[in-house]
Design a protein around this motif. Sequence first.
Motif, short mmCIF file in Angstrom:
data_model
loop_
_atom_site.label_atom_id
_atom_site.label_comp_id
_atom_site.label_asym_id
_atom_site.label_seq_id
_atom_site.Cartn_x
_atom_site.Cartn_y
_atom_site.Cartn_z
N UNK A 23 -8.45 -85.49 -16.97
CA UNK A 23 -8.38 -84.51 -18.00
C UNK A 23 -8.12 -83.35 -16.97
N UNK A 24 -9.00 -83.23 -16.05
CA UNK A 24 -8.60 -81.95 -15.01
C UNK A 24 -7.17 -82.03 -14.53
N UNK A 25 -6.84 -83.14 -14.09
CA UNK A 25 -5.49 -83.14 -13.60
C UNK A 25 -4.44 -83.04 -14.61
N UNK A 26 -4.68 -83.66 -15.79
CA UNK A 26 -3.47 -83.62 -16.80
C UNK A 26 -3.30 -82.20 -17.38
N UNK A 27 -4.61 -81.62 -17.66
CA UNK A 27 -4.53 -80.34 -18.09
C UNK A 27 -4.65 -79.14 -17.19
N UNK A 28 -5.46 -79.42 -16.22
CA UNK A 28 -5.55 -78.38 -15.34
C UNK A 28 -4.28 -78.08 -14.25
N UNK A 29 -3.72 -78.81 -13.82
CA UNK A 29 -2.72 -78.76 -12.73
C UNK A 29 -1.71 -78.05 -13.45
N UNK A 30 -1.13 -78.47 -14.72
CA UNK A 30 -0.03 -77.68 -15.43
C UNK A 30 -0.19 -76.35 -15.84
N UNK A 31 -1.58 -75.95 -16.13
CA UNK A 31 -2.25 -74.66 -16.60
C UNK A 31 -2.43 -73.87 -15.37
N UNK A 32 -2.69 -74.49 -14.32
CA UNK A 32 -2.83 -73.59 -12.91
C UNK A 32 -1.52 -73.18 -12.62
N UNK A 33 -0.61 -74.30 -12.58
CA UNK A 33 0.87 -74.04 -12.05
C UNK A 33 1.51 -72.91 -12.80
N UNK A 34 1.55 -73.07 -14.34
CA UNK A 34 2.03 -72.23 -15.07
C UNK A 34 1.46 -70.76 -14.90
N UNK A 35 0.26 -70.81 -14.69
CA UNK A 35 -0.38 -69.25 -14.42
C UNK A 35 0.39 -68.84 -13.28
N UNK A 36 0.51 -69.68 -12.44
CA UNK A 36 0.94 -69.25 -10.78
C UNK A 36 2.47 -68.71 -10.95
N UNK A 37 3.13 -69.38 -11.99
CA UNK A 37 4.61 -69.13 -12.03
C UNK A 37 4.78 -67.62 -12.66
N UNK A 38 3.66 -67.75 -13.81
CA UNK A 38 3.75 -66.49 -14.50
C UNK A 38 3.40 -65.16 -13.67
N UNK A 39 3.03 -65.18 -12.43
CA UNK A 39 2.81 -64.08 -11.55
C UNK A 39 4.15 -64.04 -10.52
N UNK A 40 5.04 -64.96 -10.57
CA UNK A 40 5.97 -65.05 -9.63
C UNK A 40 7.27 -64.88 -10.14
N UNK A 41 8.20 -64.33 -9.07
CA UNK A 41 9.46 -64.66 -9.82
C UNK A 41 10.04 -66.00 -9.23
#
Lengths: 275, 351
Positions: free
Chosen positions: A1-19
């Motif tokens: 659950x953590x991997x499936x939901x958490x990782x994309x969420x965290x990555x997405x959030x990181x991308x949203x703060x980057x170019x």
Amino acid sequence: MLVIVGVPLALGFRYSMHRVFLYDFNNQIFKGLDNYAYALSDPLFIKALNTTIIFTLGCVATGILFGLLVAFLLNSRKVRWRPFWVSLFLIPFVMTPVVGGIAWRFFMWQQEFGVINAIGGIFGADARYWLLDRETALFASIVSNSWHLTPLSILVFYAALSTIPDELYDASHIDGAGPFQTLWYVVLPLLRPHVLFVSVILLTSAFREFDMIWALTGGGPGRSTTVLSILAYNRGIANQDMGMANTIAFTMFAIMAVVAWIYITIYRRMLEKST
Amino acid sequence: MASLDLKHVGKSFGAAAVLHDVEIEIGDGEFVVLVGPSGCGKSTLLRVIAGLEEATSGQVLIGGEEVNDVHPKDRDIAMVFQNYGLYPHMTAARNMGFALKLQGTARAEIRSKIEAAAEILGLSSLLDRFPRQLSGGQRQRVAMGRAIVRNPKIFLFDEPLSNLDAKLRVQMRSEIRALHQELSATTVYVTHDQIEAMTMADKIVAMLDGYVMQIGSPLDLYDRPANTFVASFIGSPAMNLLDATVVHDGLSLPTNQVIAVPESGPHESHREIVLGIRPEDLILSDAGLGLVVKAVEHTGSETHVLAGLGEHTLTVLLRERTSLAPGQNIKVMPREGRIHLFDQQTGKRLN
């Protein structure tokens, strides 16, 4: 659950703060909240937000209204073949939105031999290019998407109506209430928590709707049906701007979180009042 | 207040007839109880009176005017339902005032009527509560309050006490009775409980399978049941009913024992009849019917002796305690003049 939901969420959030550009993926530059600031000042984003709100509210209102109407009809004592009607009304819900969208596009809204124009023709209305006209495309999308969402609301309201004991109808009959007064003073108040519940579900569903609109109009004509999810897709895939796409997605997430929080508060209050 | 007359009222749902030619006259201010087993049509009859069901044939007259085609709200009736029928989202006060609100009565007037009714029913401190915050008895009172505030011509009660526990039921019974005396409004009350019928009614209408079996005062029905149904339905423990044959010197019972026949009864020999004797009308004696004790039940105030007469079981009710034990032989005599005779075919009373 953590991997499936958490990782994309965290990555997405990181991308949203980057170019982050797909063609230049290894060269990511930290932008902080600049992406958000840019999105909020982007007229295209504001327009898409506007379109999304109209689309969402339109779908919720239509879904609830028709849901109530059909549930009342289904619940009426005179209905025969009830199971048949109930399952008939559920078909749109089990259909994949893309399939539904394509079906609506080719069979219903189509200008030359579509059902809508055919029916309109009987009443003397001019044939319209529903999905190709800026003025009607959003309206048509709302109608098609409501068609997809209404069954859920029918199901919930029908179930709720069938739990109202006959005695209450008798009592209001004796008290002198006509059919509309019974509806207004007795039935609708009893359905209030169900209306709230259904509206949350419809709201969240319509707010992030993508496939139905994509299949119908692809966001066009122009940008008249470009809702936030389609804007995010355009930014991310067409422009290859993953940073901005994720910024839009997270803004949607934030909006929904606030709306959900408001709803939960109201719902809690309503439950407290009724227990 | 008004009289209520039912003339040849019939009701069928499709092919199924549930009421047959019902004929009842209810005087102004009378408390009438419709009683019968489940499915006898008593609730349907009440719904026909209320206008919730349409009579298939016959006439319903309230205050001498036919109301067959009159909408329930214009019949000036109030009804108390089995499950109270209270609106769960309204407070007790709003439940009671709903009918008046629909009529467009002024708020202050509604409030004063609600308060007056609450005063009578002891609900004054509960008016702002929702139905779920009230006990069964309190809900019942609110439902009655809702009926009272309208000051209707006729009160209808549909098994209002069947959801209450035994003790509360007895209490509400006398409360409803007292309320009727205070308001002296014409009342029709449906129940399957014959004790409720006996204790509350001015007049009982006993029903079976959609037919009216007998109409009369409680003691009329008890002392002179018109047929075997009423005989067995009214009274607890139930009346003993035995098949018997008329012989020259009396009635011959299945065990060939013979008892004397009352003078008013039939005398044609060999006629097949049903003999009815209430348990309290059988007295222990030195001579008479020989029975074998099967079981003895003590209720405290009285003793029920179940005794076998051949294959049949008779109930003998004794006011005093007894040391009778199962297997013992006893002899009983029917009390003078308390024998009921019915036709075996039609079940109709003969004496």
